[in-house]
Design a protein around this motif. Structure first.
Motif, PDB file in Angstrom:
ATOM      1  N   ARG A 287       1.658 -15.502  41.149  1.00 25.76           N
ATOM      2  CA  ARG A 287       3.033 -15.190  41.561  1.00 25.76           C
ATOM      3  C   ARG A 287       3.783 -14.459  40.453  1.00 25.76           C
ATOM      4  NH1 ARG A 287       6.209 -13.226  44.964  1.00 25.76           N
ATOM      5  NH2 ARG A 287       8.151 -14.292  45.455  1.00 25.76           N
ATOM      6  N   TYR A 288       3.581 -14.881  39.207  1.00 30.31           N
ATOM      7  CA  TYR A 288       4.222 -14.185  38.084  1.00 30.31           C
ATOM      8  C   TYR A 288       3.787 -12.716  38.039  1.00 30.31           C
ATOM      9  CZ  TYR A 288       6.284 -18.318  35.835  1.00 30.31           C
ATOM     10  OH  TYR A 288       7.057 -19.411  35.548  1.00 30.31           O
ATOM     11  N   VAL A 289       2.492 -12.494  38.162  1.00 28.93           N
ATOM     12  CA  VAL A 289       1.962 -11.128  38.112  1.00 28.93           C
ATOM     13  C   VAL A 289       2.485 -10.310  39.290  1.00 28.93           C
ATOM     14  CG1 VAL A 289      -0.138  -9.718  38.210  1.00 28.93           C
ATOM     15  CG2 VAL A 289      -0.109 -11.815  36.835  1.00 28.93           C
ATOM     16  N   GLU A 290       2.535 -10.928  40.450  1.00 28.98           N
ATOM     17  CA  GLU A 290       3.035 -10.260  41.657  1.00 28.98           C
ATOM     18  C   GLU A 290       4.487  -9.802  41.472  1.00 28.98           C
ATOM     19  OE1 GLU A 290       4.276 -11.676  46.139  1.00 28.98           O
ATOM     20  OE2 GLU A 290       2.541 -12.661  45.213  1.00 28.98           O
ATOM     21  N   ILE A 291       5.327 -10.675  40.922  1.00 26.59           N
ATOM     22  CA  ILE A 291       6.737 -10.330  40.696  1.00 26.59           C
ATOM     23  C   ILE A 291       6.867  -9.237  39.641  1.00 26.59           C
ATOM     24  CG2 ILE A 291       8.954 -11.199  39.833  1.00 26.59           C
ATOM     25  CD1 ILE A 291       8.207 -13.927  41.088  1.00 26.59           C
ATOM     26  N   CYS A 292       6.107  -9.370  38.558  1.00 24.51           N
ATOM     27  CA  CYS A 292       6.161  -8.366  37.483  1.00 24.51           C
ATOM     28  C   CYS A 292       5.767  -6.981  37.995  1.00 24.51           C
ATOM     29  CB  CYS A 292       5.250  -8.780  36.328  1.00 24.51           C
ATOM     30  SG  CYS A 292       5.886 -10.151  35.337  1.00 24.51           S
ATOM     31  N   LYS A 293       4.759  -6.937  38.829  1.00 25.67           N
ATOM     32  CA  LYS A 293       4.301  -5.653  39.368  1.00 25.67           C
ATOM     33  C   LYS A 293       5.276  -5.093  40.406  1.00 25.67           C
ATOM     34  CE  LYS A 293      -0.124  -4.826  39.898  1.00 25.67           C
ATOM     35  NZ  LYS A 293      -1.530  -4.925  40.361  1.00 25.67           N
ATOM     36  N   LYS A 294       5.816  -5.985  41.236  1.00 24.01           N
ATOM     37  CA  LYS A 294       6.749  -5.538  42.274  1.00 24.01           C
ATOM     38  C   LYS A 294       7.988  -4.879  41.672  1.00 24.01           C
ATOM     39  CE  LYS A 294       9.761  -7.065  46.009  1.00 24.01           C
ATOM     40  NZ  LYS A 294      10.255  -8.165  46.863  1.00 24.01           N
ATOM     41  N   PHE A 295       8.528  -5.491  40.620  1.00 20.44           N
ATOM     42  CA  PHE A 295       9.754  -4.968  40.013  1.00 20.44           C
ATOM     43  C   PHE A 295       9.485  -4.077  38.800  1.00 20.44           C
ATOM     44  CE2 PHE A 295      11.233  -8.766  42.313  1.00 20.44           C
ATOM     45  CZ  PHE A 295      12.218  -8.169  43.101  1.00 20.44           C
ATOM     46  N   LYS A 296       8.203  -3.781  38.560  1.00 22.75           N
ATOM     47  CA  LYS A 296       7.798  -2.863  37.486  1.00 22.75           C
ATOM     48  C   LYS A 296       8.338  -3.318  36.125  1.00 22.75           C
ATOM     49  CE  LYS A 296       7.851   0.907  40.856  1.00 22.75           C
ATOM     50  NZ  LYS A 296       8.495   2.167  41.274  1.00 22.75           N
ATOM     51  N   ILE A 297       8.178  -4.611  35.860  1.00 22.05           N
ATOM     52  CA  ILE A 297       8.583  -5.189  34.583  1.00 22.05           C
ATOM     53  C   ILE A 297       7.575  -4.771  33.511  1.00 22.05           C
ATOM     54  CG2 ILE A 297       8.861  -7.393  33.364  1.00 22.05           C
ATOM     55  CD1 ILE A 297       9.810  -8.573  36.085  1.00 22.05           C
ATOM     56  N   SER A 298       8.072  -4.343  32.361  1.00 23.54           N
ATOM     57  CA  SER A 298       7.194  -3.822  31.303  1.00 23.54           C
ATOM     58  C   SER A 298       6.580  -4.927  30.456  1.00 23.54           C
ATOM     59  CB  SER A 298       7.978  -2.870  30.394  1.00 23.54           C
ATOM     60  OG  SER A 298       8.480  -1.778  31.128  1.00 23.54           O
ATOM     61  N   PHE A 299       7.386  -5.976  30.132  1.00 19.27           N
ATOM     62  CA  PHE A 299       6.923  -7.044  29.250  1.00 19.27           C
ATOM     63  C   PHE A 299       7.363  -8.394  29.814  1.00 19.27           C
ATOM     64  CE2 PHE A 299       7.635  -3.221  26.765  1.00 19.27           C
ATOM     65  CZ  PHE A 299       6.400  -3.059  26.149  1.00 19.27           C
ATOM     66  N   PHE A 300       6.605  -9.423  29.447  1.00 19.65           N
ATOM     67  CA  PHE A 300       6.853 -10.744  30.015  1.00 19.65           C
ATOM     68  C   PHE A 300       6.699 -11.803  28.930  1.00 19.65           C
ATOM     69  CE2 PHE A 300       5.092 -14.295  32.872  1.00 19.65           C
ATOM     70  CZ  PHE A 300       6.357 -14.761  33.182  1.00 19.65           C
ATOM     71  N   ILE A 301       7.725 -12.650  28.782  1.00 19.93           N
ATOM     72  CA  ILE A 301       7.704 -13.721  27.787  1.00 19.93           C
ATOM     73  C   ILE A 301       7.727 -15.074  28.501  1.00 19.93           C
ATOM     74  CG2 ILE A 301       8.941 -14.806  25.866  1.00 19.93           C
ATOM     75  CD1 ILE A 301      10.155 -12.024  25.260  1.00 19.93           C
ATOM     76  N   THR A 302       6.785 -15.929  28.156  1.00 19.65           N
ATOM     77  CA  THR A 302       6.699 -17.254  28.762  1.00 19.65           C
ATOM     78  C   THR A 302       5.978 -18.185  27.796  1.00 19.65           C
ATOM     79  OG1 THR A 302       5.861 -18.502  30.664  1.00 19.65           O
ATOM     80  CG2 THR A 302       4.537 -16.642  29.941  1.00 19.65           C
ATOM     81  N   ASN A 303       6.072 -19.496  28.030  1.00 17.45           N
ATOM     82  CA  ASN A 303       5.295 -20.442  27.219  1.00 17.45           C
ATOM     83  C   ASN A 303       3.997 -20.816  27.932  1.00 17.45           C
ATOM     84  OD1 ASN A 303       6.378 -21.955  29.266  1.00 17.45           O
ATOM     85  ND2 ASN A 303       7.617 -23.276  27.934  1.00 17.45           N
ATOM     86  N   LYS A 304       3.711 -20.114  29.022  1.00 18.29           N
ATOM     87  CA  LYS A 304       2.507 -20.363  29.797  1.00 18.29           C
ATOM     88  C   LYS A 304       1.416 -19.367  29.400  1.00 18.29           C
ATOM     89  CE  LYS A 304       1.192 -21.165  34.606  1.00 18.29           C
ATOM     90  NZ  LYS A 304       1.460 -20.848  36.014  1.00 18.29           N
ATOM     91  N   LYS A 305       0.180 -19.837  29.330  1.00 21.51           N
ATOM     92  CA  LYS A 305      -0.946 -18.933  29.079  1.00 21.51           C
ATOM     93  C   LYS A 305      -1.436 -18.392  30.414  1.00 21.51           C
ATOM     94  CE  LYS A 305      -2.431 -21.048  24.748  1.00 21.51           C
ATOM     95  NZ  LYS A 305      -3.519 -21.762  24.032  1.00 21.51           N
TER      96      LYS A 305
END
Length: 410
Positions: free
Chosen positions: A85-103
Motif C-alpha cells: 500500500r505504501y508503494v502504491e500510494i508513492c507511485k500514484k502521487f509520484k512521491i520522490s522520497f519516503f521516510i518511515t521507521n518501517k523496513k
C-alpha cells in the motif's frame, strides 16, 4: 513568501521547556535541530515530494518541519499500512522520497540512508529509513509554495492529495488562535493522528503558542482519563467517536478534572444527546468546530458560551473565512461554500476535480446547509451520500451496491 516551518519556529529559541512532556527535546533546541537536518540531509533537494509516515514523536516533528523549511513538500501518510500500500500510494502521487521507521522490501524503493547518528539527536532517530522511489513518471517540480499534501478519502474511497500552501496553513493557524483560548501555559493531550488534518492543526497551533503537548500513545481512548489528571492536561480534542467511547464505555463523566480548561470537537456531527451531556458537565468549556482538509482544515466554530442555544449548529466562520450558500440545480436546497486564504491550492494531479470543487475562489464543501437569523450555519445532509466514521469517509451507495452483489443477502 513566508515559510510555514519558520513561522512555527519563530520566537521558540528562548523557550526553555520541553515540547512533548513525555519526551526530551526543548523548544530552545528545536530550531537548531531542524536546521541541522535541512543542511545535512535535505540540502541537495528542492521542490521534491517527501512522503512521511511516522506517529507523533520527536522524529516526526523534526522531519515534518525540516522538509517544509528546506523548500520541499511533505506528504503525510498514515502509519500501519502494508508495504504494498505504501508503494502504491508513492507511485500514484509520484512521491520522490519516503521516510518511515518501517523496513520496506520492494523493487520500487531504494534505501538511500538508514543511519542518522551524525545528527546527534536521539538514538531512536537511527531507526528511520530514507528511500528513493523508482518511478517512470517523475513529478514535475511545481511545488514551490506547497508546504504540505494531505491525503483524504474520496467519495468512493480512492485517496485525493490536498495541496496546502505555506500561506494556507499560516492563515488557518492564526484564525484558530483567535477563536480558541490556547496559550503557552497549556498542556494539550493529543489523541488524534498527525496524518489527519484535524490532528495536524492541533499540533501546529500548540507549536505556534509554544505550549506543552502530551503524546497519547495508547490505542485505548479511555486511558485519556488518567492522563488528564496525572499530567495536568488543560485541553484535549476529539472526533465524534472519541466522545461516544468516553461517555458510553468509560467512567469519564464521573470524574472531576481540575486542570481542564476547554475541550474541542470536530471531524463530523456529534449527537445532540452527547453534546448535552458534555455541556452539563463542562458548561462553557466545550467548543464545536467544523472544517474540511481542503480548508487547512478548520472553517467555523460554535463558541462555548453559545453552544447551549445553537446545539445543532456548525457555528459561524472563523476569522479570515467567508461562507456562502450556493443554489443546487433542481432543488430548493443550498450547498455550503467557503472562501479565504486557508482554502487549498487544489488536488494533486487532478485539475478536473479542482475546477469542479473550487468556483470563483469558493470551495464547495458538498454539505447541504442553511443559515439562521443570527448568522449561524447548520448542515442538513451530504450531497454525495457520504458519512464519516472513525475519520474515514464511507460512500453509502458503494456499500449498498456491494451488499446487493452478495447472493446470500436480500
Amino acid at each position: 513568501m513566508s515559510n510555514f516551518a519558520n513561522y512555527l519556529l519563530k520566537d521558540s529559541e528562548k523557550v526553555d521547556k520541553k515540547i512533548f512532556i513525555n519526551n526530551k527535546i526543548k523548544y530552545s533546541q528545536l530550531n537548531k535541530i531542524v536546521n541541522n537536518v535541512s543542511k545535512k540531509i535535505l540540502i541537495d533537494f528542492k521542490n521534491k515530494l517527501f512522503g512521511l509516515s511516522l506517529g507523533l514523536s520527536e522524529e516526526f516533528l523534526i522531519f515534518y518541519l525540516a522538509i517544509i523549511q528546506s523548500g520541499n513538500t511533505v506528504v503525510l501518510l498514515e502509519t500501519g499500512l502494508s508495504d504494498e500500500r505504501y508503494v502504491e500510494i508513492c507511485k500514484k502521487f509520484k512521491i520522490s522520497f519516503f521516510i518511515t521507521n518501517k523496513k520496506i522490501q520492494d523493487i520500487n524503493l531504494k534505501l538511500i540512508k538508514k543511519n542518522f547518528a551524525d545528527l546527534d539527536i536521539d538514538k531512536s532517530i537511527n531507526n528511520l529509513n530514507l528511500y528513493s522511489i523508482n518511478s517512470k513518471n517523475k513529478q514535475k517540480a511545481r511545488f514551490k509554495d506547497i508546504a504540505i499534501i494531505l491525503l483524504t478519502s474520496g467519495s468512493t474511497g480512492s485517496k485525493k492529495g490536498v495541496m496546502l500552501t505555506h500561506q494556507n496553513l499560516i492563515s488557518n493557524t492564526n484564525s484558530i488562535l483567535k477563536i480558541l483560548p490556547i496559550n503557552k501555559k497549556d498542556i494539550v493531550n493529543l489523541l488524534l493522528p498527525v496524518s489527519y488534518s484535524f490532528g495536524l492543526s492541533i499540533l501546529n497551533t500548540h507549536l505556534k503558542r509554544n505550549a506543552n503537548i502530551f503524546i497519547h500513545n495508547s490505542p485505548f481512548v479511555g486511558s485519556l482519563i488518567n492522563e488528564l489528571k496525572k499530567y495536568k492536561c488543560t485541553s484535549f480534542y476529539g472526533v465524534p467517536s472519541t466522545f461516544e467511547i468516553l461517555i458510553n464505555k468509560t467512567n469519564f463523566m464521573d470524574i472531576n478534572y481540575p486542570y481542564l480548561k476547554y475541550i474541542s470537537q470536530a471531524g463530523g456531527a456529534l449527537s445532540v444527546t452527547i453534546k448535552k451531556k458534555i455541556l452539563d458537565k463542562f458548561k462553557n468549556k466545550f467548543f464545536v468546530m467544523y472544517g474540511a482538509t481542503e480548508g487547512s482544515p478548520r472553517l467555523s466554530c460554535v463558541p462555548a458560551k453559545m453552544l447551549n442555544s445553537k446545539l445543532n449548529s456548525i457555528g459561524k466562520p472563523i476569522p479570515g473565512v467567508k461562507f456562502k450558500l450556493v443554489g443546487i440545480n433542481n432543488s430548493k436546497d443550498f450547498e455550503l461554500a467557503a472562501k479565504g486564504e486557508n482554502i487549498m491550492r487544489g488536488y494533486l494531479n487532478d485539475e478536473k476535480l479542482t475546477k469542479r470543487k473550487i468556483k470563483n475562489g469558493y470551495f464547495l464543501t458538498g454539505d447541504v446547509a442553511y443559515k439562521d437569523k443570527d448568522g449561524y450555519y447548520y448542515i442538513k445532509k451530504r450531497l454525495d451520500r457520504t458519512i464519516k466514521r472513525y475519520g474515514y469517509k464511507i460512500n453509502l451507495n458503494l456499500i449498498e451496491n456491494t451488499i446487493k452483489k452478495i447472493k446470500f443477502v436480500k
